[in-house]
Design an enzyme around this catalytic site. Structure first.
Site, mmCIF file in Angstrom:
data_model
loop_
_atom_site.group_PDB
_atom_site.id
_atom_site.type_symbol
_atom_site.label_atom_id
_atom_site.label_comp_id
_atom_site.label_asym_id
_atom_site.label_seq_id
_atom_site.Cartn_x
_atom_site.Cartn_y
_atom_site.Cartn_z
ATOM 1 N N SER A 1 3.706 -2.127 10.285
ATOM 2 C CA SER A 1 5.153 -2.211 10.532
ATOM 3 C C SER A 1 5.763 -3.550 10.115
ATOM 4 O O SER A 1 6.711 -4.021 10.737
ATOM 5 C CB SER A 1 5.470 -1.890 11.996
ATOM 6 N N GLU B 1 -6.550 4.913 8.053
ATOM 7 C CA GLU B 1 -6.253 6.320 7.745
ATOM 8 C C GLU B 1 -7.457 6.999 7.106
ATOM 9 O O GLU B 1 -7.710 8.188 7.341
ATOM 10 C CB GLU B 1 -4.998 6.389 6.853
ATOM 11 N N ASN C 1 0.864 -1.177 0.000
ATOM 12 C CA ASN C 1 0.000 0.000 0.000
ATOM 13 C C ASN C 1 0.904 1.231 0.000
ATOM 14 O O ASN C 1 1.512 1.548 1.021
ATOM 15 C CB ASN C 1 -0.887 -0.015 1.249
ATOM 16 N N GLU D 1 -5.054 -4.716 10.677
ATOM 17 C CA GLU D 1 -4.033 -3.688 10.857
ATOM 18 C C GLU D 1 -4.296 -2.939 12.171
ATOM 19 O O GLU D 1 -5.090 -1.982 12.187
ATOM 20 C CB GLU D 1 -4.057 -2.696 9.693
ATOM 21 N N GLY E 1 2.986 2.241 10.869
ATOM 22 C CA GLY E 1 4.008 3.280 10.763
ATOM 23 C C GLY E 1 4.745 3.564 12.056
ATOM 24 O O GLY E 1 5.474 4.551 12.144
ATOM 25 N N LYS F 1 0.052 4.238 -0.222
ATOM 26 C CA LYS F 1 -0.590 5.413 0.386
ATOM 27 C C LYS F 1 -0.388 6.636 -0.520
ATOM 28 O O LYS F 1 -0.394 6.476 -1.743
ATOM 29 C CB LYS F 1 -0.050 5.620 1.813
ATOM 30 N N HIS G 1 -9.476 1.495 5.165
ATOM 31 C CA HIS G 1 -8.180 1.639 5.852
ATOM 32 C C HIS G 1 -8.333 2.606 7.026
ATOM 33 O O HIS G 1 -9.088 3.581 6.940
ATOM 34 C CB HIS G 1 -7.125 2.153 4.871
HETATM 35 P P1 13P Z 1 3.231 0.405 7.599
HETATM 36 O O1 13P Z 1 3.698 -0.918 6.979
HETATM 37 O O2 13P Z 1 3.973 1.586 7.067
HETATM 38 O O3 13P Z 1 3.168 0.306 9.079
HETATM 39 O O4 13P Z 1 1.713 0.612 7.081
HETATM 40 C C1 13P Z 1 0.818 -0.429 7.198
HETATM 41 C C2 13P Z 1 -0.400 -0.071 6.461
HETATM 42 O O5 13P Z 1 -1.151 0.802 6.866
HETATM 43 C C3 13P Z 1 -0.699 -0.800 5.213
HETATM 44 O O6 13P Z 1 -1.977 -0.543 4.768
#
Ligand code: 13P
Length: 248
Positions: free
Chosen positions: A208, A95, A10, A163, A169, A12, A93
């Protein structure tokens, strides 16, 4: 039942066209791992060029609208994503739940649109740190699954990504025992919602994931792949994660 692993990236809101150079190494690794499904979900702006640059690599979007078309300025429909040659769409997601105030009901509506267009929906669930600290992680995730999964979900059109919000992150991950417990709970819930189809729906872990922890996370029962953020942005970081999945 061991399901075929899916390692999805992803990106983002990262990357302009220059970033597509990373796909060369990712395609090579995917070709060398025929037992693993690999996908990259770049920003909308790169989907067309990513499909052209890497025709053998499944490409996905990071959201879609629930409607087929209409007066929704700035939005993108599932059909438009399919039209570019993409095959997956990430939905719900955390976010987007935070930034765009999306709900389980929104994710469900978008998943129905994705199914109708022929996309595989990757529906994201996961608790916040406060919810885990309060002992509510299982209840929160179960509620998200109930609210967001359409009854028409199948092993082919649906993937779940667990997640934990606090792991995204942050460089922190749940313990392997916590991952095992949550993925087992999600599997049971999928079977309760979808019956026998629920046994074949892949459950990805996300948050992560990196080259150092991928092998142990991917070996946990009912972890059928990974949804990778930061470490999917370069072939140097993403390829070892593909290789870890292939080695299992
Ligand atoms: P990270 O791997 O950067 O922690 O992000 C995970 C994520 O949100 C994938 O959708």
């Amino acid at each position: 039942m061991a399901l075929r692993k899916l390692v999805a990236g992803n990106w983002k809101m990262n990357g302009t066209r220059a970033k597509l150079a990373e796909l060369d190494g990712i395609v090579s690794a995917a070709d060398a791992a025929p037992g693993v499904d690999v996908a990259i979900c770049p920003p909308f702006t790169l989907i067309d060029a990513a499909v052209a640059a890497a025709p053998s690599l499944p490409i996905g979007a990071q959201d879609c609208h629930h409607a087929v078309q209409g007066a929704h300025t700035g939005c993108v429909s599932a059909e438009m994503i399919v039209d570019l040659g993409a095959r997956y769409v990430i939905l719900g997601h955390s976010e987007r739940r935070t930034d765009q105030h999306e709900t389980d009901r929104d994710a469900r509506g978008k998943a129905l649109a994705a199914f109708a267009a022929g996309l595989t929906a990757i529906i994201c669930v996961g608790e916040t740190g406060a919810q885990r600290d309060a002992g509510r992680a299982g209840i929160v995730v179960a509620g998200q699954l109930e609210g967001s999964i359409p009854a028409t979900g199948t092993a082919a059109n649906l993937v779940i990504a667990y997640e934990p919000v606090w792991a995204i992150g942050s460089g922190r991950t749940p313990s392997l025992a916590e991952v095992k417990e949550m993925h087992g709970l999600i599997r049971a819930k999928l079977e309760a919602i979808l019956g026998i189809e629920g046994a074949g729906v892949r459950i990805l872990y996300g948050g992560s994931v990196n080259p150092g922890n991928a092998a142990e996370l991917l070996a946990v029962p009912d972890v059928d792949g990974a949804l990778v953020g930061g470490a999917s942005l370069t072939a140097a970081q993403f390829v070892p994660i593909i290789e870890a999945a292939a080695a299992l």
